[in-house]
Design a protein around this motif. Structure first.
Motif, mmCIF file in Angstrom:
data_model
loop_
_atom_site.group_PDB
_atom_site.id
_atom_site.type_symbol
_atom_site.label_atom_id
_atom_site.label_comp_id
_atom_site.label_asym_id
_atom_site.label_seq_id
_atom_site.Cartn_x
_atom_site.Cartn_y
_atom_site.Cartn_z
ATOM 1 N N VAL A 80 2.530 12.037 8.981
ATOM 2 C CA VAL A 80 2.292 10.616 8.827
ATOM 3 C C VAL A 80 2.929 9.873 9.994
ATOM 4 O O VAL A 80 3.986 10.263 10.484
ATOM 5 N N GLN A 81 2.256 8.835 10.464
ATOM 6 C CA GLN A 81 2.798 8.012 11.550
ATOM 7 C C GLN A 81 3.528 6.819 10.954
ATOM 8 O O GLN A 81 3.042 6.200 9.998
ATOM 9 N N ALA A 83 5.623 0.735 8.228
ATOM 10 C CA ALA A 83 4.220 0.949 7.867
ATOM 11 C C ALA A 83 3.834 2.388 8.170
ATOM 12 O O ALA A 83 4.092 2.894 9.263
ATOM 13 N N SER A 89 0.861 5.505 8.228
ATOM 14 C CA SER A 89 -0.575 5.762 8.350
ATOM 15 C C SER A 89 -0.786 7.236 8.667
ATOM 16 O O SER A 89 0.122 7.941 9.088
ATOM 17 N N GLY A 90 -1.985 7.701 8.437
ATOM 18 C CA GLY A 90 -2.341 9.048 8.837
ATOM 19 C C GLY A 90 -2.518 10.022 7.688
ATOM 20 O O GLY A 90 -3.329 10.907 7.755
ATOM 21 N N THR A 115 -1.813 10.549 3.139
ATOM 22 C CA THR A 115 -1.641 9.868 1.869
ATOM 23 C C THR A 115 -0.187 9.459 1.690
ATOM 24 O O THR A 115 0.702 10.296 1.601
ATOM 25 N N PHE A 116 0.024 8.151 1.640
ATOM 26 C CA PHE A 116 1.375 7.606 1.561
ATOM 27 C C PHE A 116 2.110 8.117 0.337
ATOM 28 O O PHE A 116 3.297 8.435 0.407
ATOM 29 N N LYS A 123 0.117 -1.256 0.316
ATOM 30 C CA LYS A 123 0.256 -1.596 1.731
ATOM 31 C C LYS A 123 0.753 -0.430 2.576
ATOM 32 O O LYS A 123 0.971 -0.581 3.781
ATOM 33 N N ASN A 124 0.963 0.732 1.932
ATOM 34 C CA ASN A 124 1.485 1.906 2.646
ATOM 35 C C ASN A 124 2.745 1.549 3.435
ATOM 36 O O ASN A 124 2.901 1.916 4.608
ATOM 37 N N THR A 125 3.616 0.830 2.791
ATOM 38 C CA THR A 125 4.796 0.308 3.474
ATOM 39 C C THR A 125 6.045 0.537 2.636
ATOM 40 O O THR A 125 5.998 0.415 1.403
#
Length: 123
Positions: free
Chosen positions: A2-3, A23, A25-26, A28-29, A76-78
């Motif tokens: 994940v990035q 944040a 991405s890349g 599944t959070f 928000k994947n955060t």
């Protein structure tokens, strides 16, 4: 992997508050436990806090317990780090980290990390 991209660092006076964000991405959070580490000049990287994949469990270093709060927003994947009652000794570069296992994070073993965001607390 994940990035991860951190944001929200800055300069704050002692006793103040700051929130930093990460944040992801890349991948599944929800597959990753998330954590925060920090490194001050001339010091070793240290664990700050971590949160499980579900968000149901959180862990904190004794030095920040009661002052810092980690949370995550799956929509928000955060992941967030709310820092209150900041002290000059909290000054460091704060890094976000991710790993499928929260215990690995707590042990300082993680697969992904961000570029870091500077937090400076003035006295």
């Amino acid at each position: 992997q994940v990035q991860l991209v951190e944001s929200g660092g800055g300069l704050v006076q002692a006793g103040g508050s700051l929130r930093v964000s990460c944040a992801a991405s890349g991948r599944t959070f929800s597959s990753y436990a998330m954590g925060w580490f920090r490194q001050a000049p001339g010091k070793e990287r240290e664990f700050v806090c971590a949160i499980s994949r579900s968000g149901g469990r959180t862990y904190y270093a004794d030095s920040v317990k009661g002052r810092f709060t980690i949370s995550r927003d799956s929509a928000k994947n955060t992941v967030y780090l709310q820092m209150n009652t900041l002290k000059p000794e909290d000054t460091a570069v704060y890094y976000c980290a991710a790993d499928p296992g929260v215990e690995r994070l707590r042990a300082g073993i993680f697969g992904s990390w961000g570029q870091g965001t500077q937090v400076t607390v003035s006295s």
